[in-house]
Write an enzyme that holds these catalytic residues in place. Structure first.
Site, PDB file in Angstrom:
ATOM      1  CG  HIS B 265      -1.618   1.230   1.344  1.00 35.86           C
ATOM      2  ND1 HIS B 265      -2.971   1.127   1.007  1.00 35.86           N
ATOM      3  CD2 HIS B 265      -1.699   2.551   1.771  1.00 35.86           C
ATOM      4  CE1 HIS B 265      -3.794   2.262   1.116  1.00 35.86           C
ATOM      5  NE2 HIS B 265      -2.804   3.125   1.668  1.00 35.86           N
ATOM      6  CD  GLU B 266       1.676   3.444   3.740  1.00 43.12           C
ATOM      7  OE1 GLU B 266       1.795   4.429   3.383  1.00 43.12           O
ATOM      8  OE2 GLU B 266       0.577   3.540   4.342  1.00 43.12           O
ATOM      9  CG  HIS B 269       0.274   6.382  -0.499  1.00 42.60           C
ATOM     10  ND1 HIS B 269      -0.764   7.148  -0.792  1.00 42.60           N
ATOM     11  CD2 HIS B 269      -0.303   5.441   0.343  1.00 42.60           C
ATOM     12  CE1 HIS B 269      -2.025   6.667  -0.485  1.00 42.60           C
ATOM     13  NE2 HIS B 269      -1.488   5.775   0.629  1.00 42.60           N
ATOM     14  CD  GLU B 295      -6.015   5.456   0.450  1.00 46.41           C
ATOM     15  OE1 GLU B 295      -5.083   6.324   0.611  1.00 46.41           O
ATOM     16  OE2 GLU B 295      -6.049   4.492   1.135  1.00 46.41           O
TER      17      GLU B 295
END
Lengths: 501, 501
Positions: B265-266, B269, B295
């Site tokens: 997820h990170e 980003h 997101e």
């Protein structure tokens, strides 16, 4: 007065916050920053340090200091208020004398000089660095002129690191020190007692090295709730506040001394900063009073404690537990001798206690000669090598291991080197006084107890931060003026015993 | 014009440097800072962020923007120059509308609210937080008034996170989404196909978890020369420049999903920030255009890739090599089902793909009702629990696992939550378009190849940074307006298959 003083603290607090931010950026740069971050980081740092400088030299601070100075005359001169007004005024007046254009030129020139030094050192080619070093020196000569009149052309440079100390004092001390140290080194060279330090050059697990070092500095009193240790290519200490003082070290898997004594040294710096009074937080006095006094703390823990017999009486069996196969069969006395081997060498940062100051004096003398225009930059390598032979009996095979070894000049830092030696001197002056106040000091160290030792330095040195000028602080703590005598006696006793002189 | 534009960039660069410094301070605070550093750090951050704000809203920037706006009319509207003038003007005008006193009040009140929230959550006692939450809401209502006229009272809040997006759009999207999601969750609950995720709850070596995660994101294209991963209590991504974008994760030794999907997820980003055009460096456009678009990137890599069958076709045998005794006997299909288990739960950050948006809609609806004064702060816990039952069929046993679970309101952040759901929607919109442009996408993923996938997003989304408003950017990339349809179809297809619906 109260309103003005409050306002002064507010403005100084802002400057302090910016400097702390710059320190965090610098810490990250040396520890965790990925390579890609370098370019952006230099921009961030340039902006933050410029803003900190602008905020410090602004008119309002000048007016507040002016107004407060006359009123501070009625205060106890040792009060925080009086000392803050005095020391900040001193620094303010200095910084106001330096024109913005000079600062910009200096930043530009040293940035180039640093690059050409890196290249020159890599290729061991002094001429690559020479023109930039010329420019740096020229700017430093201009800098000195902002502070006329002075007694000695070197005074304004020295004053940046040792407020109030005069070049003539350093010259005198070094003249006392040099012949004694040269004599000692020669006596050791001729000693029949040869020491072998091969036990330090084995394969030592890096994590165990790390853990042992941290165990020791915890026992010293370094507070890990208000600090931490990380790895970096060059060990350093940095402070973001009294309650966040960090150290770094490097670890060599094949040599025990690097990480261990590096950690002890940096913890010495850090315990100084951790011990400063809360009442000085977010002021320019929230830091050690000078480099020499700082170095007295780091060298004390590294050498007077960390390379002493009593310390190893306490810790050698612990070290053996960490490294049973490497050191299990090595006797305490042999280990103690190994870590105290004296051997004239080429590189300052690797020098032992007996030879270290000679490296410093050489640099100090060259800086003086350059500033007094008795030496040309182009002649530096030759004179460097001559002096190395004269003081230490060794000759660098190339400039990388000679005149190009230190980073300082490439960053425009002149007047700094002597503080390393002065730190050694101050450390022994403090030690001698402390021994009178704590008669069983040696016994305590043999038991691994350092509370009294640290407490003594907290009281006499640490808590005062930058309130007193360094030689004033030393006088307050020891009752004596700066002197080489205690250090010479220390060296002669310690190495006389080790080398049967 | 050129001189003025250059000067504008210089001033914006200074602001950007200060913000980057604040980001480094924040990163350190969450990763390595010792406990003692907390108090000083809050001072440093307060000063730096205040200076950054002061420097941004200063008159000179306003004058430059005014002068440049008329001239920019002649430029290509998609040029960096035109976009910088447009977007910076927009932000400048917004920030100038907020009085300094409000900013100071807000900082003070949210600081207290954050403390009382921590206490309230710990003790699961909403009344402890209630008065401070009231004050925060009151300030947010005042804030909204600075931006009259508006179509909807919630618009100014939403606009801070999704420039240009209207509340009415979000309401419409959510109305389309809600019944379909509720329906899907109910169908899954009634499905006869029950999934067991016990394989994810074993003892997994932390270093191996870490290494596997990093192996995956390296394959994705996260550039470790321009970033790094560290541990922190709550995972986050932070950017100090395009070339230094860092991520953090946390590792649970007893549950595989936390670190793994956190890292994916990170990294999503971070790859967005690493892909922004160099020409936007040190401007306010050097960052993702909005939280929802951000997101979309994190959720895409975490879910559309990381929880997909093709991805695990490529990586499951590698994961088994890391954990032979834990997963050696677990079949790919069983593992795939385990990581896609749907189960209505109490905590948003632990929710699965099928239920996640319901958590968001609940919060969005409560924020609207509070602002429209149709709901009192004191009634929040009760209404929260009612809605949880209505949407998810679960009831929090206490407020800590209910209305007190999120940090956002205590920090004064309203208008934020919907961006999480919008990110899910945008991710599938982009995915559908990408599949047309890259027909063998699935095959590539099965081979562990992500160059085309990342390249597509680099070109369509990343490089543009903040040049375009989020919904404009989505339209440019997909040709479509924001829509819930692709996401609903994605959920129905994926979970229809997994649960045999």
């Amino acid at each position: 007065m109260e309103e003005q003083y409050k306002r002064l603290l507010e403005l100084l607090g802002e400057v302090s916050d910016l400097q702390a931010a710059a320190a965090v950026l610098g810490w990250d740069q040396q520890t965790y920053m990925p390579p890609g971050g370098a370019q952006g980081r230099s921009m961030h740092l340039a902006t933050i340090t410029r803003l900190a400088h602008e905020k410090f030299v602004n008119e309002e601070i000048g007016e507040l200091l002016e107004a407060l100075k006359s009123e501070a005359a009625d205060l106890d001169p040792d009060s925080d208020e009086a000392c803050i007004v005095k020391q900040v005024s001193r620094e303010y007046e200095k910084q106001r004398k330096v024109p913005g254009e000079w600062v910009a030129d200096f930043s530009r020139v040293t940035s180039m000089a640093h690059q050409s030094w890196e290249k020159a050192r890599k290729e061991s080619d002094f001429p690559t660095f020479e023109p930039d070093l010329e420019s740096v020196f020229e700017l430093r000569r201009q800098y000195v002129d902002f502070f006329t009149p002075y007694d000695h052309i070197y005074d304004p440079l020295l004053d940046d690191f040792e407020p109030g100390l005069k070049t003539s004092d350093v010259i005198q001390i070094f003249e006392e020190l040099r012949p004694k140290q040269v004599e000692l080194v020669q006596a050791i060279a001729e000693s029949s007692n040869s020491i072998d330090d091969a036990v330090l050059y084995q394969s030592f697990d890096e994590t165990k090295q790390w853990d042992f070092g941290e165990e020791v500095i915890k026992a010293f009193g370094y507070d890990f709730d208000r600090g931490r240790q990380d790895k970096s290519p060059h060990p350093f200490t940095t402070s973001f506040s009294i309650d966040d003082v960090r150290i770094t070290t490097r670890v060599r898997p094949d040599f025990l001394s690097t990480a261990l004594f590096g950690t002890l040294h940096e913890a010495g710096h850090a315990m100084y900063e951790q011990g400063i009074s809360d009442s000085l937080a977010r002021t320019p006095l929230e830091g050690g009073t000078s480099l020499a006094v700082h170095e007295s703390q780091s060298r004390m823990w590294e050498n007077l404690v960390g390379r002493s017999k009593p310390f190893w009486v306490a810790f050698y069996s612990r070290l053996q537990e960490y490294f049973p196969s490497e050191l299990g069969d090595v006797k305490l006395d042999d280990f103690y001798q190994a870590i105290n081997l004296v051997e004239p060498s080429l590189i300052r940062v690797e020098a032992d206690e007996a030879t270290y100051n000679l490296h410093i004096m050489l640099r100090f003398e060259l800086e003086l000669a350059l500033l007094e225009q008795q030496l040309k930059v182009s002649d530096l390598p030759e004179v460097w090598n001559q002096k190395m032979d004269e003081y230490l009996g060794v000759t660098p095979p190339n400039d990388a291991e000679g005149v190009l070894q230190d980073i300082h000049w490439s960053m425009g830092i002149f007047g700094y080197f002597s503080t390393y030696s002065l730190g050694n001197l101050i450390a022994t002056m403090l030690w001698d006084k402390m021994k009178i106040d704590i008669p069983d000091l040696e016994k305590q160290i043999e038991l691994g107890k350092f509370d009294d030792l640290l407490g003594w330095h907290r009281e006499k040195i640490h808590q005062h931060g930058g309130k007193y000028e360094p030689m004033d602080l030393v006088k307050r703590a020891t009752g004596s003026e700066l002197s080489a005598e205690p250090y010479i006696r220390y060296l002669q006793t310690k190495f006389g015993e080790i080398y049967d002189l």
